[in-house]
Design a protein around this motif. Structure first.
Motif, mmCIF file in Angstrom:
data_model
loop_
_atom_site.group_PDB
_atom_site.id
_atom_site.type_symbol
_atom_site.label_atom_id
_atom_site.label_comp_id
_atom_site.label_asym_id
_atom_site.label_seq_id
_atom_site.Cartn_x
_atom_site.Cartn_y
_atom_site.Cartn_z
ATOM 1 N N VAL A 24 -17.305 -18.097 20.789
ATOM 2 C CA VAL A 24 -16.896 -16.681 20.759
ATOM 3 C C VAL A 24 -15.443 -16.454 21.159
ATOM 4 C CG1 VAL A 24 -19.259 -15.867 21.138
ATOM 5 C CG2 VAL A 24 -17.718 -16.151 23.105
ATOM 6 N N HIS A 25 -14.760 -17.482 21.627
ATOM 7 C CA HIS A 25 -13.395 -17.301 22.129
ATOM 8 C C HIS A 25 -12.476 -16.633 21.102
ATOM 9 C CE1 HIS A 25 -9.724 -18.025 24.353
ATOM 10 N NE2 HIS A 25 -9.214 -18.569 23.265
ATOM 11 N N GLY A 26 -12.329 -17.198 19.941
ATOM 12 C CA GLY A 26 -11.444 -16.646 18.911
ATOM 13 C C GLY A 26 -11.878 -15.257 18.450
ATOM 14 N N PRO A 27 -13.163 -15.103 18.060
ATOM 15 C CA PRO A 27 -13.617 -13.773 17.650
ATOM 16 C C PRO A 27 -13.471 -12.714 18.748
ATOM 17 C CG PRO A 27 -15.109 -15.422 16.814
ATOM 18 C CD PRO A 27 -14.144 -16.126 17.736
ATOM 19 N N ASP A 28 -13.707 -13.075 19.997
ATOM 20 C CA ASP A 28 -13.540 -12.105 21.083
ATOM 21 C C ASP A 28 -12.106 -11.573 21.136
ATOM 22 O OD1 ASP A 28 -16.173 -12.201 21.898
ATOM 23 O OD2 ASP A 28 -15.787 -13.274 23.773
ATOM 24 N N ALA A 29 -11.134 -12.444 20.931
ATOM 25 C CA ALA A 29 -9.729 -12.019 20.958
ATOM 26 C C ALA A 29 -9.440 -11.085 19.780
ATOM 27 C CB ALA A 29 -8.808 -13.240 20.918
ATOM 28 N N MET A 30 -9.973 -11.412 18.596
ATOM 29 C CA MET A 30 -9.776 -10.538 17.428
ATOM 30 C C MET A 30 -10.409 -9.167 17.662
ATOM 31 S SD MET A 30 -10.318 -12.891 14.037
ATOM 32 C CE MET A 30 -11.168 -14.366 14.557
ATOM 33 N N LEU A 31 -11.596 -9.168 18.254
ATOM 34 C CA LEU A 31 -12.293 -7.904 18.535
ATOM 35 C C LEU A 31 -11.538 -7.076 19.567
ATOM 36 C CD1 LEU A 31 -15.867 -9.409 18.653
ATOM 37 C CD2 LEU A 31 -15.151 -7.596 17.074
#
Length: 172
Positions: A24-31
């Protein structure tokens, strides 16, 4: 329970925690850049898998209240990522679909996760991937509510030829 078994189970919990964080690291930053969170990603993901689900179907699938669903979907509606339309057969029912912007965001978020999963599965090999799927399905069956729905979603995708069944007789 033996202390060594407790230690092994604690290690499994820790690995699950760190593995999830990696996923979830990358998607969390995008969100976060859009003022959104994981609840919105979860909605985008499931709406993308079957556009035109009713609000009630999402409530049942995600095992949330209507209020919780509406709180999570509100920023997606106001941000132009999803839209609600009346069902043609019953105008009281609302169907949820992604807009073009919502589909692009979902693809970016889930695409990053698919790439991570593909790399990990390639590294681990097909047997490890099959065993991982079995473990995840067994874990889902322990949901207090919604485990059956979770497995129906998974097995429904299997019917389209996309995945092997987690409960096939050969794996029992």
């Amino acid at each position: 329970m033996l202390p060594s078994r407790v230690d092994a189970l604690n290690e499994a919990l820790e690995l699950m925690h760190f593995g999830f964080r990696a996923l979830v690291h990358g998607p969390d930053a995008m969100l976060a850049a859009r003022g959104l969170g994981r609840a919105q990603h979860r909605l985008l993901y499931f709406i993308a898998r079957r556009p035109g689900r009713s609000v009630q179907e999402l409530v049942e699938l995600l095992s949330v209240t209507r209020q919780a669903l509406h709180e999570a979907i509100a920023p997606l509606l106001s941000g132009g990522f999803v839209e609600l339309t009346p069902a043609p057969d019953d105008r009281r029912r609302r169907l949820v679909t992604l807009t073009r912007e919502g589909a692009a965001l979902e693809e970016a978020l889930s695409g990053a996760q698919r790439a991570t999963m593909a790399a990990v599965f390639a590294e681990a090999g097909p047997e490890a991937e099959a065993r991982w799927r079995e473990v995840m399905c067994a874990l889902a069956r322990h949901l207090p509510q919604g485990g059956d729905m979770t497995l129906r979603v998974y097995e429904g995708q299997q019917a389209s030829g996309r995945r092997p069944s987690p409960r096939s007789p050969a794996r029992r």
